[in-house]
Design an enzyme around this catalytic site. Structure first.
Site, PDB file in Angstrom:
ATOM      1  CD  GLN A 155       1.387 -29.262  30.470  1.00  0.00           C
ATOM      2  OE1 GLN A 155       0.542 -28.585  31.033  1.00  0.00           O
ATOM      3  NE2 GLN A 155       2.395 -28.745  29.773  1.00  0.00           N
ATOM      4  CE1 TYR A 165       1.303 -23.594  37.739  1.00  0.00           C
ATOM      5  CE2 TYR A 165       1.897 -23.805  35.425  1.00  0.00           C
ATOM      6  CZ  TYR A 165       1.053 -23.318  36.407  1.00  0.00           C
ATOM      7  OH  TYR A 165      -0.038 -22.539  36.062  1.00  0.00           O
ATOM      8  NE  ARG A 169       4.873 -25.824  26.768  1.00  0.00           N
ATOM      9  CZ  ARG A 169       3.911 -24.953  26.518  1.00  0.00           C
ATOM     10  NH1 ARG A 169       2.843 -24.915  27.299  1.00  0.00           N
ATOM     11  NH2 ARG A 169       3.989 -24.137  25.486  1.00  0.00           N
ATOM     12  N   GLY A 220      -0.889 -21.579  20.123  1.00  0.00           N
ATOM     13  CA  GLY A 220      -1.686 -21.558  21.341  1.00  0.00           C
ATOM     14  C   GLY A 220      -2.828 -20.572  21.328  1.00  0.00           C
ATOM     15  NE  ARG A 221      -1.317 -15.924  25.416  1.00  0.00           N
ATOM     16  CZ  ARG A 221      -2.043 -16.003  26.512  1.00  0.00           C
ATOM     17  NH1 ARG A 221      -3.352 -15.907  26.435  1.00  0.00           N
ATOM     18  NH2 ARG A 221      -1.485 -16.184  27.691  1.00  0.00           N
TER      19      ARG A 221
END
Length: 334
Positions: free
Chosen positions: A101, A176, A224, A317-318
């Site tokens: 990424q 971002y 993304r 993810g987590r």
């Protein structure tokens, strides 16, 4: 399990299932962004998990001006290539493909990390909670500075391919830089890069076209997209669908959907696939495979979302961040 474990493709790349480990910052690199043994061990353990069809490694800065945090992984210079290649080889040794990424943090870049004032579409403090960056107004980018960022994305994509990554992901989410251009909350420009949705996505199209020219037609590219902001005056679900169509038209191989200025959480929601309304709506309008991340804790969660045509791939993810052997033992359900 069913659909979640079937062999599927992203472009020409074959995956052994529909579970994807999305990018999550570990900040285990050294101070200059070089890959460490700790980083390699972390990803190697997760690559051993048979439920994972693809790993997308953590957001990697393409230029020191766009670095988000200390100890963030770097792909900004050629001297990072040997370490990145070691990382890729370790993941591949477990039989798992991997994407890099690529990210420029924009106004989320703290000056104490970069040594310079943050660059952004407009001189606007990020509306995120908690605050990101310096909590002061960044410098509005000139067109020359925009061009320099595009060039940095291209160079980073070339390095990723040379390091052996199976594909790349362009980060336009979680507040971002590219997300800052897309969101009307942070893009107040009046030139060709601001105003209409199409103009706010101009930099995305320019990045994707330049990167594609560099890596070739067969190299997988994911985006993304922080589709909506979940804030007054921000991007809406309708905007997310329109933006997804514009980005998909650039010939990408995967569209990963998540939050924008709300980052990776959604107020009042914790259910499996809590951005599912967005992914379902987008999936009806694009032919590109869609990845949905957020709130998925079990394989049954993932299977249900796939069966209901909410998404083509599910990001976990987590649970994987905290436990490499997620779902490999019955007691590991989180």
């Amino acid at each position: 399990m069913g659909m979640i474990t079937e062999q599927v493709k992203i472009g020409n790349l074959e995956l052994n299932g529909r579970i994807i480990m999305p990018p999550m910052g570990t900040y285990k690199c050294d101070a200059s962004g070089f890959v460490t043994d700790e980083v390699i061990d972390y990803y190697r353990e997760r690559a051993k998990n048979p439920h994972i069809g693809l790993i997308i490694t953590e957001h990697t800065y393409i230029s020191k001006k766009g670095k988000a945090k200390a100890n963030q992984m770097s792909i900004a210079e050629d001297d990072k290539l040997p370490g990145l290649k070691r990382l890729v080889d370790a993941i591949h040794a477990e039989g798992t493909p991997v994407f890099a990424q690529l990210n420029f943090a924009g106004s989320a870049s703290p000056s104490e990390v970069t040594g310079s004032r943050a660059l952004a579409p407009s001189a606007v403090v990020l509306p995120t909670t908690p605050r990101m960056g310096d909590e002061t107004a960044p410098k509005e980018m000139t067109e020359e500075e925009i061009s320099e960022v595009i060039t940095a994305f291209v160079a980073a994509a070339r390095r990723a391919k040379n390091a052996g990554y199976d594909g790349i992901e362009i980060h336009s989410a979680h507040a971002y830089l590219l997300n800052q251009f897309y969101s009307p909350l942070t893009n107040h420009r009046t030139d060709a890069y601001g105003g209409t949705l199409e103009n706010r996505l101009r930099i995305h199209r320019e990045v994707l076209r330049a990167v594609r020219a560099e890596v070739g037609a067969d190299y997988p590219i994911s985006v993304r997209l922080g589709g909506y902001d979940d804030m007054d005056g921000g991007n809406t679900l309708e905007d997310a669908v329109k933006a997804a169509k514009i980005i998909a038209a650039e010939g990408i191989e995967l569209l990963s959907l998540t939050g924008g200025m709300c980052r990776y959480l959604r107020k009042g929601h914790s259910e499996p696939g809590y951005f599912g309304d967005m992914s379902a709506a987008v999936r009806k309008e694009v032919s590109v495979p869609v990845l949905l991340t957020g709130g998925v804790k079990t394989l049954d969660d993932a299977e249900k979302l796939i069966a209901e045509d909410i998404a083509d791939f599910i990001g976990v993810g987590r649970p994987l961040l905290s436990k490499a052997d997620w779902m490999m033992q019955p007691e590991s359900v989180l």
